[in-house]
Design a protein around this motif. Structure first.
Motif, mmCIF file in Angstrom:
data_model
loop_
_atom_site.group_PDB
_atom_site.id
_atom_site.type_symbol
_atom_site.label_atom_id
_atom_site.label_comp_id
_atom_site.label_asym_id
_atom_site.label_seq_id
_atom_site.Cartn_x
_atom_site.Cartn_y
_atom_site.Cartn_z
ATOM 1 N N UNK A 143 -5.021 10.037 7.943
ATOM 2 C CA UNK A 143 -5.022 9.980 6.395
ATOM 3 C C UNK A 143 -3.919 10.996 5.824
ATOM 4 N N UNK A 144 -3.020 10.174 5.171
ATOM 5 C CA UNK A 144 -1.993 10.923 4.305
ATOM 6 C C UNK A 144 -1.843 10.267 3.096
ATOM 7 N N UNK A 145 -2.945 10.114 2.264
ATOM 8 C CA UNK A 145 -2.989 9.354 1.199
ATOM 9 C C UNK A 145 -1.582 9.995 -0.073
ATOM 10 N N UNK A 146 -1.526 11.211 -0.340
ATOM 11 C CA UNK A 146 -0.665 11.759 -1.089
ATOM 12 C C UNK A 146 1.025 11.390 -0.657
ATOM 13 N N UNK A 147 1.297 11.686 0.550
ATOM 14 C CA UNK A 147 2.388 11.352 1.137
ATOM 15 C C UNK A 147 2.642 9.773 1.145
ATOM 16 N N UNK A 148 1.840 9.086 1.386
ATOM 17 C CA UNK A 148 2.216 7.638 1.369
ATOM 18 C C UNK A 148 2.333 6.784 -0.089
ATOM 19 N N UNK A 149 1.613 7.494 -1.042
ATOM 20 C CA UNK A 149 1.619 7.182 -2.459
ATOM 21 C C UNK A 149 3.208 7.633 -2.848
ATOM 22 N N UNK A 150 3.466 8.635 -2.527
ATOM 23 C CA UNK A 150 4.910 9.145 -2.870
ATOM 24 C C UNK A 150 5.989 8.355 -2.217
ATOM 25 N N UNK A 151 5.886 8.056 -0.989
ATOM 26 C CA UNK A 151 6.692 6.936 -0.208
ATOM 27 C C UNK A 151 6.762 5.734 -0.793
ATOM 28 N N UNK A 152 5.683 5.152 -1.506
ATOM 29 C CA UNK A 152 5.837 3.775 -2.037
ATOM 30 C C UNK A 152 6.319 3.888 -3.408
ATOM 31 N N UNK A 153 6.453 4.890 -4.027
ATOM 32 C CA UNK A 153 6.726 5.171 -5.607
ATOM 33 C C UNK A 153 8.046 4.494 -5.892
ATOM 34 N N UNK A 154 8.947 4.381 -5.084
ATOM 35 C CA UNK A 154 10.291 3.841 -5.292
ATOM 36 C C UNK A 154 10.343 2.234 -5.435
ATOM 37 N N UNK A 155 9.103 1.539 -4.833
ATOM 38 C CA UNK A 155 9.009 0.339 -4.606
ATOM 39 C C UNK A 155 8.998 -0.335 -6.000
ATOM 40 N N UNK A 156 9.482 -1.666 -6.194
ATOM 41 C CA UNK A 156 9.475 -2.724 -7.345
ATOM 42 C C UNK A 156 7.974 -3.106 -7.529
ATOM 43 N N UNK A 157 7.607 -3.592 -8.750
ATOM 44 C CA UNK A 157 6.317 -3.960 -8.816
ATOM 45 C C UNK A 157 6.313 -5.242 -8.068
ATOM 46 N N UNK A 158 7.208 -6.042 -7.762
ATOM 47 C CA UNK A 158 7.087 -7.345 -6.814
ATOM 48 C C UNK A 158 6.983 -6.815 -5.331
ATOM 49 N N UNK A 159 7.481 -5.805 -4.969
ATOM 50 C CA UNK A 159 7.600 -5.162 -3.582
ATOM 51 C C UNK A 159 6.310 -4.777 -3.381
ATOM 52 N N UNK A 160 5.840 -3.937 -4.233
ATOM 53 C CA UNK A 160 4.278 -3.448 -4.094
ATOM 54 C C UNK A 160 3.301 -4.560 -4.083
ATOM 55 N N UNK A 161 3.410 -5.768 -4.890
ATOM 56 C CA UNK A 161 2.719 -6.929 -4.626
ATOM 57 C C UNK A 161 2.648 -7.574 -3.126
ATOM 58 N N UNK A 162 3.995 -7.431 -2.627
ATOM 59 C CA UNK A 162 3.989 -8.104 -1.223
ATOM 60 C C UNK A 162 3.754 -6.937 -0.151
ATOM 61 N N UNK A 163 3.787 -5.752 -0.239
ATOM 62 C CA UNK A 163 3.294 -4.889 0.347
ATOM 63 C C UNK A 163 1.697 -5.000 0.556
ATOM 64 N N UNK A 164 1.010 -5.242 -0.359
ATOM 65 C CA UNK A 164 -0.361 -5.110 -0.521
ATOM 66 C C UNK A 164 -0.607 -6.437 0.530
ATOM 67 N N UNK A 165 0.081 -7.684 0.359
ATOM 68 C CA UNK A 165 -0.517 -8.829 0.968
ATOM 69 C C UNK A 165 0.061 -8.648 2.566
ATOM 70 N N UNK A 166 0.955 -7.812 2.766
ATOM 71 C CA UNK A 166 1.562 -7.549 4.268
ATOM 72 C C UNK A 166 0.449 -6.744 4.813
ATOM 73 N N UNK A 167 -0.234 -5.660 3.788
ATOM 74 C CA UNK A 167 -1.485 -4.827 4.392
ATOM 75 C C UNK A 167 -2.412 -5.734 4.755
#
Length: 222
Positions: A143-167
């Motif tokens: 569990x590395x929630x804070x680090x992971x959130x920082x890591x995805x911070x630079x993704x665009x909104x659409x990339x985040x949408x895609x990442x959710x579905x990849x997940x």
């Protein structure tokens, strides 16, 4: 047709898996290997869509073989098939770039589902493995929630949408339908996401999605 290479040092296991796969007319076993080195050589010769790879094999074990396959045959999905369910093996296999992980004690339907998912570019974990990974992600050492959130911070909104579905374990085609995009656009987004996150493959990106809280473990079907 999904072309599969089966690698396991136990002849009986290979025969059993081949029999299960033979029941699906859309899956073809193009070659069989009895050790990790042979699996690599046959992968380069036959270029299968998916390699079913045992972990413990002579000459070169499955974990070492994954790293070599990722370097020499990056377009081939690697699905680990083993009797061992310890966290160490799961973490190492996924860390080396495996696209999925199945237990030999699982339901044969999981095997067919895993092959189809990996062939389509998605990730696949058997339910027992997924439960163990999710448990670790939500409360254990991974569990590395804070680090992971920082890591995805630079993704665009659409990339985040895609990442959710990849997940959630969706393939590019499924993501395209869900987001009303063409598949080529989804593929470009996934490639950009992997680059931005420094992830080797979709499984590692999916793990980051869990760690960052983008995917609800209770709602995931992976």
């Amino acid at each position: 047709m999904i072309r599969v290479l089966l690698a396991d040092d136990e002849t009986m296991i290979r025969a059993g898996v081949r029999a299960i796969l033979a029941a699906d007319p859309e899956i073809e076993v193009v070659a069989e290997a009895g050790d990790g080195r042979e699996a690599i050589d046959l992968t380069l010769a036959h270029r299968p869509d998916v390699v079913l790879l045992d972990i413990r094999m002579p000459r070169l074990d499955g974990l070492a073989a994954i790293a070599e396959l990722r370097r020499t045959a990056p377009g081939t999905g690697v699905l680990m098939l083993t009797t061992f369910g310890e966290d160490e093996y799961i973490a190492r296999a996924l860390g080396e770039g495996a696209s999925g992980f199945l237990l030999k004690t699982g339901d044969p339907r999981e095997l067919l589902a895993g092959i189809r998912a990996v062939a389509e570019g998605a990730a696949y974990l058997s339910p027992k493995v997924a439960h163990r990974v999710i448990t670790e992600l939500t409360g254990g050492r991974m569990s590395r929630t804070a680090a992971a959130r920082e890591q995805i911070a630079d993704l665009t909104p659409r990339e985040r949408d895609v990442l959710v579905l990849v997940g959630a374990g969706l393939s590019n085609a499924q993501i395209a339908r869900r987001l009303h995009l063409v598949e080529g656009t989804v593929k470009a987004h996934v490639s950009a996401i992997l680059t931005r996150l420094g992830a080797r493959n979709r499984v590692q990106a999916a793990i980051l999605a869990y760690e960052a809280g983008l995917v609800d473990p209770a709602a995931s079907g992976s």
